[in-house]
Scaffold this motif. Structure first.
Motif, mmCIF file in Angstrom:
data_model
loop_
_atom_site.group_PDB
_atom_site.id
_atom_site.type_symbol
_atom_site.label_atom_id
_atom_site.label_comp_id
_atom_site.label_asym_id
_atom_site.label_seq_id
_atom_site.Cartn_x
_atom_site.Cartn_y
_atom_site.Cartn_z
ATOM 1 N N HIS A 168 -25.597 -87.991 42.387
ATOM 2 C CA HIS A 168 -24.887 -87.576 41.274
ATOM 3 C C HIS A 168 -23.655 -88.583 41.460
ATOM 4 N N PRO A 170 -20.947 -89.625 39.166
ATOM 5 C CA PRO A 170 -20.321 -89.709 37.584
ATOM 6 C C PRO A 170 -19.184 -90.751 37.526
ATOM 7 N N GLU A 171 -18.405 -90.944 38.713
ATOM 8 C CA GLU A 171 -17.221 -91.955 38.644
ATOM 9 C C GLU A 171 -17.822 -93.446 38.535
ATOM 10 N N CYS A 173 -20.720 -94.335 37.231
ATOM 11 C CA CYS A 173 -21.394 -94.170 36.054
ATOM 12 C C CYS A 173 -20.358 -94.449 34.954
ATOM 13 N N PHE A 254 -27.753 -94.178 40.647
ATOM 14 C CA PHE A 254 -27.915 -92.837 40.125
ATOM 15 C C PHE A 254 -29.390 -92.574 39.208
#
Lengths: 402, 402
Positions: A168, A170-171, A173, A254
């Motif tokens: 995981h 997200p930053e 991505c 990811f």
């Protein structure tokens, strides 16, 4: 009473040496030399060598902000964990293509690893005329093995969903979502467009056909959790020599679409090819066809031998997967090319062309290819058609799909 | 020394009453009646009423195993948390379409909620002739609002990835992956095929064209994290009356493809329609067209008003999304129909048809529609074509796509 936790502190060349000795990676009385050699955007990289023994190690430390921008843009330190875990995961399948990890520390965002300074960064080497004859054979194998192994075809879906949770990210991505898939397609303040190319950029920004297909590719990146990607596999993330290839820096790892890693390698190889004179281009065009050929053969063999999906043997399913990965890869290559011409982070080999007319022509050709890859990705049936499109564009012709 | 944690214990009708009083949901001296009314596969459901005050509540408790199979098949209790969190999330956008939650306890896997017994389960009501005139208008709005709100079009991608993490639900996803997308397409021991229909099932199991498209749909379910789905939106997961509609049981909630929820509602409505006489079918065929029409209008309005994606205003992007959601929905409807005919869990309204020839004809027609929805999903441009296909099939004709 709470026990105090170790808290993050940035290393210096001095404390990096102290750490190396503490880890007993060198004799306690060895004479060590340390240089901070990081030239990336996000991290500190210390190279510690013992000249007398001709040995070295690398200590990489993530900074809690984006280095090129400064402390105003904080960025998760967890990326150091993502990076070292991804390297460990890749090592299960292709140990020959990743650096060895000696030590990690999540609190300090530190990874201590093999020194690869007998190799060169591929982007730099390609710019100075190296060809790395085994590069695409190795990267094709790296891609097929790492991506197949973490897909639903090699893992049960539940096990895969658990692994995806570990990655995981997200930053990181979000950086890709913005700087690859969004800003370069709009007149955004972070773009870097040469004045004389502004009309070329504006034509793209007003091109509704392009924008629609670019939007679909962005959505594919954001939603298709197919396999554990490297996530940033440009030629600056690969060390190589004529015999050896090592993939580094998977901090963007990811679960995403398989075609993304393939597309980034192709795009950056193609940009290096465009930056060269035509007579020196063949070795790089070979890499574009070879990486996909090796990927296809390796992925297909793994599919036949190790596919755990109940539908694995259905007629045409492997061919469908390869076709869908390829079309995604062509589109993502287009997105990457556009952002390397008009976005924040350019291709250094193209920027290094000092003659204006030549550099601008290369950029215009790249932009034309990038647009066509995005818009017509389903018309490219094989890498040889990418090569043909490049040859048409550099001749000043339009891209024709037969 | 470790403090003892509360550990799971299954409720009885007696302890359920004790809990309701402890939560002060009734007066301490109220006369309460409790019945375990769960008829599902996975949970205990206690209805506690105070007859004197004509008030009631529901206490739902997840069991640590699959109820229909027994303790040999353990199943995560975390699904109770997923379910209550999903209901709370839906309530932010469509409070009128979900039961109110009064209390949750993760350790005991308990959710205490509004009693909906003034409504009926839609599958049961449809089987006994109810039509629920507002059902599809409500469900269309429920789907559009909940799915848009949790997609990349309403949330920043980073915020969305964080929410997706909360709804990490691999064990329940695996049930769908197996019992909807896999087993019914193969000669699997968990299938339930009437002897006389075995040749029909075998024809599907040997149909490579069908299997290839079914494989793609399964992959879409496994990899496309587009929005927070209900995940099990058949007509047994909906309570309704002529005026009211309440969606329950989102324990399968996870980030998946938007078309899945839409497809499940359509498939189950269509199965109820097939189970009816032709003269009574119109109200259900209306629901199939209406749910998509309302979804389209509501989703499009949200898109125009609230879309945070930079590509939102690109020409054709909304239309592309609707087309892609619709094609997925048709395919998923096909998968759901096939599994309700040949898989483990059948459609009760069809099983209730006592006349053999009629029941078998309905099942054959359903199978033909299911296959065509999967194989030709891109040829269905609108729900009216689903209705046409049904009308062709019940006449004994082949499905023709014009």
């Amino acid at each position: 009473m709470t026990l105090s936790q170790p808290s993050y502190e940035a290393l210096t060349e001095h404390t990096a040496i102290t750490l190396a000795k503490k880890l007993e990676l060198f004799d306690s009385n060895a004479d060590l030399v340390c240089h901070e050699i990081g030239d990336g955007n996000l991290n500190m990289v210390f190279r510690i060598t013992e000249p007398a023994a001709q040995r070295g190690i690398i200590i990489k430390q993530a900074l809690p902000y984006v280095r090129v921008i400064g402390e105003g843009w904080p960025l998760t330190l967890n990326r150091a964990v993502i990076e070292s875990e991804a390297l460990r995961h890749f090592a299960k399948h292709v140990p020959q293509f990743v650096p060895e990890i000696y030590y990690t520390d999540a609190a300090y965002a530190i990874t201590v690893m093999e020194d690869l300074s007998h190799l060169t960064i591929v982007r730099t080497g390609l710019a100075s005329g190296s060809t790395y004859p085994l590069l695409s054979t190795h990267i094709g194998e790296f891609l097929a093995k790492t991506l197949f192994a973490t897909s639903d075809f090699a893992m049960g879906p539940q096990e895969k969903r658990e692994l995806a949770l570990q990655f995981h990210n997200p930053e990181l991505c979000k950086i890709t979502e913005n700087f690859v898939f969004t800003y370069p397609l709009f007149d955004h303040e972070t773009n870097d467009v040469e004045d004389i190319l502004r009309p070329t950029a504006e034509a793209l920004w007003n091109d509704q056909v392009l924008l629609l297909e670019a939007a679909k590719l962005k959505q594919t990146f954001m939603t298709h959790a197919e396999a554990l990607l490297h996530g940033d596999l440009h030629t600056g993330s690969i060390f190589a020599s004529d015999e050896e290839t090592k993939v580094i820096d998977p901090e963007f790892a990811f679960y995403g679409p398989i075609g993304f890693d393939v597309g980034l390698f192709i795009a950056n190889t193609l940009l290096s090819a465009l930056a060269r004179e035509e007579s020196d281009r063949a070795a790089l065009l070979f890499h574009i066809t070879q990486v996909w050929d090796v990927f296809t053969i390796t992925f297909s063999n793994l599919w036949r031998q190790n596919n755990v999906d109940d539908f694995a043997q259905v007629e045409g399913y492997l061919e469908y997967q390869l076709q869908h990965i390829w079309a995604d890869a062509v589109g993502f290559a287009g997105s990457e090319i556009i952002r390397r011409i008009f976005g924040l982070a350019h291709a250094r080999d193209i920027e290094a062309i000092t003659e204006d007319a030549h550099r601008l022509a290369v950029k215009r050709n790249a932009a034309a290819l990038g647009r066509d890859f995005i818009v017509n990705r389903s018309l490219y049936e094989s890498p040889s058609q990418i090569v043909q499109a490049l040859q048409q564009v550099v001749k000043g012709a339009s891209i024709v799909h037969i």
